[in-house]
Scaffold this active site. Structure first.
Site, short mmCIF file in Angstrom:
data_model
loop_
_atom_site.label_atom_id
_atom_site.label_comp_id
_atom_site.label_asym_id
_atom_site.label_seq_id
_atom_site.Cartn_x
_atom_site.Cartn_y
_atom_site.Cartn_z
N GLU A 167 0.82 -1.23 0.00
CA GLU A 167 0.00 0.00 0.00
C GLU A 167 0.85 1.27 0.00
OE1 GLU A 167 -3.17 0.05 2.91
OE2 GLU A 167 -3.37 2.23 2.79
N LYS A 202 -7.27 -0.24 11.66
CA LYS A 202 -6.67 -0.73 10.41
C LYS A 202 -5.40 0.08 10.12
CE LYS A 202 -6.18 -1.12 5.72
NZ LYS A 202 -5.37 -0.30 4.80
N ASP A 247 3.54 -14.30 12.13
CA ASP A 247 2.14 -14.59 11.80
C ASP A 247 1.31 -13.32 12.07
OD1 ASP A 247 -0.47 -15.44 11.70
OD2 ASP A 247 -0.16 -17.24 12.92
N HIS A 304 -1.52 10.97 0.00
CA HIS A 304 -1.80 9.61 -0.44
C HIS A 304 -1.91 9.54 -1.96
CE1 HIS A 304 -3.12 5.60 0.59
NE2 HIS A 304 -4.07 5.70 -0.31
C1 MEV Z 1 -5.62 3.69 5.10
O1 MEV Z 1 -5.08 2.44 4.73
C2 MEV Z 1 -5.56 3.87 6.62
C3 MEV Z 1 -6.32 5.09 7.14
O2 MEV Z 1 -7.68 5.03 6.70
C4 MEV Z 1 -6.29 5.02 8.65
C5 MEV Z 1 -7.21 6.01 9.35
O3 MEV Z 1 -8.21 6.41 8.78
O4 MEV Z 1 -6.89 6.30 10.53
C6 MEV Z 1 -5.75 6.39 6.64
#
Ligand code: MEV
Length: 394
Positions: free
Chosen positions: A89, A264, A280, A378
């Site tokens: 990513e 995430k 793992d 991003h």
């Molecule tokens: C993207 O992979 C992760 C984010 O969405 C985490 C977040 O929103 O805190 C940027």
């Protein structure tokens, strides 16, 4: 290294992203005194020979490479560290480096990591009197622990072994034994599962019960890892930015929909370190999400607040079941080289680094989200990927 030196250590890596891949590797290899063999394993098109892949898993036909990169600027418990990350990513590595740099401005990450105690579960069914069964476990505990430890003499010799056995009533007629096993530097899944299978018939006979499942638990809450850092308000652009980040974290504490995305992002930092070191990552993911829901509502794994001076204080805690021996950690040539880059850490140090990078990642994400938005940084990299994809399909 003294605390106040960490900023200059972080600065030593400024401009790393502007080097060519070859220059980056040379810099990391020199900095970490990497052997020629390990250096080759970091760049080989396929460092995992097919024969080795076929020993790892069934039906293997090859291997699946991912980009391997280094996050820089991290200072963990006073020691600077260059952190390998295997991830596809865009912007994850840049965000980890950015977050680590912000933390370094306040002295870097401080961590607290539990001993590597893994939980193995033995489910006992058809228990007529659960309270009486618990008392029997209490009487037998010492003998069972001693007997189990005899079967893992080499782990005991290394300072590990079964520490205790706990009994939990779960549902009607079910008693669940938790074996608490210090697996030292091994992630320890196999040894814990074997111990569960050894104890189950003995316990079932003593309790007049039926044997159910025998398997470790990924809710590894006896091996928690915590990272904290303090970021001077100045490094974030002022007190308003601190307040905005605290508010962003509050949203993820209050709302499970936001918390899933927030966590995430934390795992965006942690998983690539685990992949790069042959760990793992699914186990850590499962533990993280279960731990995030431990109070009955799924929440952010982090806390953020402003201290008396208006600086930002951030903290992340989650179960961190990782190993630096066993599994594929030393068999996979790239994982072995990545561990060498990290200074061949023990399991607790690897956990400390991984949780710090998780916090770095989250800090960078919250700073962007509560400020200019995530898309600006991003999308620049994402646009490159789109252009690449277009070229491939044209
Ligand atoms: C993207 O992979 C992760 C984010 O969405 C985490 C977040 O929103 O805190 C940027």
């Amino acid at each position: 290294m003294r605390r106040d030196e960490s900023v200059s250590v972080a600065d030593a890596w400024s401009g790393f992203h502007r080097l060519t891949p070859e220059q980056r590797l040379a810099r990391v290899a020199e900095h970490t005194k990497l052997s020629a063999g390990d250096r080759a394993s970091l760049t080989a098109a396929s460092a995992l020979p097919r024969e080795l892949a076929a020993q790892f898993v069934e039906n293997a036909v090859g291997s699946f490479p991912l980009p391997l990169a280094f996050a820089v600027h991290a200072v963990v418990d006073g020691t600077p560290v260059v952190v390998p990350m295997a991830v596809e990513e865009s912007s994850v590595v840049a965000a980890a480096s950015h977050g680590a740099k912000l933390a370094a401005a306040g002295g870097g990450f401080r961590t607290k990591v539990d001993d590597p105690v893994t939980i193995g579960q033995v489910e006992l069914r058809s228990v007529r009197d659960v309270a009486a069964a618990k008392r029997t476990v209490g009487r037998q505990r010492k003998a069972w622990v001693a007997d189990l430890n005899k079967s893992i003499a080499s782990m005991v010799a290394r300072g590990g072994g079964v520490r205790s056995i706990e009994a939990r009533a779960v549902g009607k007629g079910r008693l669940v034994l938790h074996l608490l096993v210090d697996t030292r530097d091994a992630m320890g899944a196999n040894v814990v599962n074997t111990l569960c299978e050894r104890l189950a018939p003995v316990a079932a006979e003593a309790l007049g019960a039926k044997v159910g499942l025998r398997i470790l638990s990924n809710l590894a809450d006896h091996r928690l890892a915590t990272a904290t850092c303090r970021v001077p308000a100045k490094a974030l652009g002022g007190r308003e930015a601190v307040r905005a980040i605290v508010a962003a974290n509050r949203f993820a504490l209050d709302d499970p929909y936001r918390a899933a995305t927030h966590n995430k992002g934390i795992l965006n930092g942690i998983d690539p370190v685990l992949v790069a070191t042959g760990n793992d990552w699914r186990a850590v993911e499962a533990g993280a999400h279960a731990y995030a829901a431990r109070a009955g509502q799924y929440r952010a794994l982090t806390t953020y607040k402003a201290d008396a001076k208006g600086d930002l204080v951030a903290s992340l805690t989650l179960p961190m079941a990782v190993g630096t021996v066993g599994g594929v950690t030393r068999l996979h040539p790239t994982a072995k080289a990545c561990l060498a880059v990290l200074g061949n850490p023990d399991a607790k140090r690897l956990a400390a680094i991984a949780v710090s990078i998780g916090l770095a990642q989250n800090l960078a994400a919250l700073k962007a989200l509560s400020g200019e938005g995530i898309q600006k940084g991003h999308m620049a990299l994402h646009a490159t990927n789109l252009a690449l994809a277009k070229r491939k399909t044209a």
